[in-house]
Design a protein around this motif. Sequence first.
Motif, PDB file in Angstrom:
ATOM      1  N   TYR A  24     -59.683 -59.437   1.235  1.00  0.00           N
ATOM      2  CA  TYR A  24     -60.110 -60.738   0.729  1.00  0.00           C
ATOM      3  C   TYR A  24     -60.883 -61.429   1.836  1.00  0.00           C
ATOM      4  O   TYR A  24     -60.846 -61.016   2.997  1.00  0.00           O
ATOM      5  N   ARG A  25     -61.613 -62.475   1.464  1.00  0.00           N
ATOM      6  CA  ARG A  25     -62.396 -63.208   2.451  1.00  0.00           C
ATOM      7  C   ARG A  25     -61.449 -63.862   3.453  1.00  0.00           C
ATOM      8  O   ARG A  25     -60.523 -64.559   3.066  1.00  0.00           O
ATOM      9  N   LEU A  29     -60.085 -62.461   9.854  1.00  0.00           N
ATOM     10  CA  LEU A  29     -59.975 -63.624  10.725  1.00  0.00           C
ATOM     11  C   LEU A  29     -58.544 -64.133  10.819  1.00  0.00           C
ATOM     12  O   LEU A  29     -58.268 -65.106  11.519  1.00  0.00           O
ATOM     13  N   GLY A  30     -57.628 -63.496  10.085  1.00  0.00           N
ATOM     14  CA  GLY A  30     -56.232 -63.910  10.102  1.00  0.00           C
ATOM     15  C   GLY A  30     -55.942 -65.114   9.223  1.00  0.00           C
ATOM     16  O   GLY A  30     -54.954 -65.811   9.428  1.00  0.00           O
ATOM     17  N   LEU A  31     -56.782 -65.347   8.227  1.00  0.00           N
ATOM     18  CA  LEU A  31     -56.606 -66.495   7.339  1.00  0.00           C
ATOM     19  C   LEU A  31     -55.942 -66.046   6.042  1.00  0.00           C
ATOM     20  O   LEU A  31     -56.084 -64.897   5.634  1.00  0.00           O
ATOM     21  N   SER A  34     -55.554 -67.487  -0.119  1.00  0.00           N
ATOM     22  CA  SER A  34     -55.809 -68.671  -0.945  1.00  0.00           C
ATOM     23  C   SER A  34     -54.962 -69.829  -0.447  1.00  0.00           C
ATOM     24  O   SER A  34     -54.071 -69.649   0.383  1.00  0.00           O
ATOM     25  N   GLY A  35     -55.283 -71.005  -0.953  1.00  0.00           N
ATOM     26  CA  GLY A  35     -54.533 -72.196  -0.582  1.00  0.00           C
ATOM     27  C   GLY A  35     -54.985 -72.779   0.745  1.00  0.00           C
ATOM     28  O   GLY A  35     -56.053 -72.423   1.264  1.00  0.00           O
ATOM     29  N   PRO A  36     -54.181 -73.679   1.312  1.00  0.00           N
ATOM     30  CA  PRO A  36     -54.549 -74.314   2.583  1.00  0.00           C
ATOM     31  C   PRO A  36     -54.767 -73.292   3.700  1.00  0.00           C
ATOM     32  O   PRO A  36     -53.971 -72.368   3.869  1.00  0.00           O
ATOM     33  N   GLY A  37     -55.856 -73.453   4.432  1.00  0.00           N
ATOM     34  CA  GLY A  37     -56.171 -72.547   5.527  1.00  0.00           C
ATOM     35  C   GLY A  37     -57.038 -71.366   5.131  1.00  0.00           C
ATOM     36  O   GLY A  37     -57.481 -70.611   5.989  1.00  0.00           O
TER      37      GLY A  37
END
Length: 161
Positions: A24-25, A29-31, A34-37
């Motif tokens: 996923y996008r 980057l360690g994000l 979905s949702g906050p962040g």
Amino acid sequence: MVDRKDMGSWLQGPRARTSADEEYRGRDLGLPPSGPGSIAGFGIRLAGVLIDWAIASLIARGLFGVPLPFSQPPASGTQGFVVLGVFAVMHLLLVGTLGFTIGHRIMGLQVRSLTGTGRVMPVQALVRTLLLCLFIPAVVWDRDGRGLHDKVPGTVIVRLR
């Protein structure tokens, strides 16, 4: 031999057959997915920029007498650059200090640095603003959906909600 999966992957795009389901996008980057962040999508970022441009147009109208968009007579070329200059100053000051512009805040977005504490450094804000104002780097994306104006200074726009 061509099978149904080949046709389906062709119709779905080049990464449909080769990418894993857990990609996923922002994963690299360690994000979160979905949702906050998580990395903000194109539509919500575009809405934020349009809000910021409208505010910059109103400021340019009030301070410098630049005609508003779609008014008669239309703004001249140099007056258009006045709006761009106001947009740039607004963007530089707000992203460099708060991490978001007014449009970003309304849309629930924040610009974060990928290095250190996540706070955008002044040099990052300057480079990001200059590349954003050139426009072309903002419409050239990587597979995470980050434009060159975010990739070069090492920033990312994430959702706050």
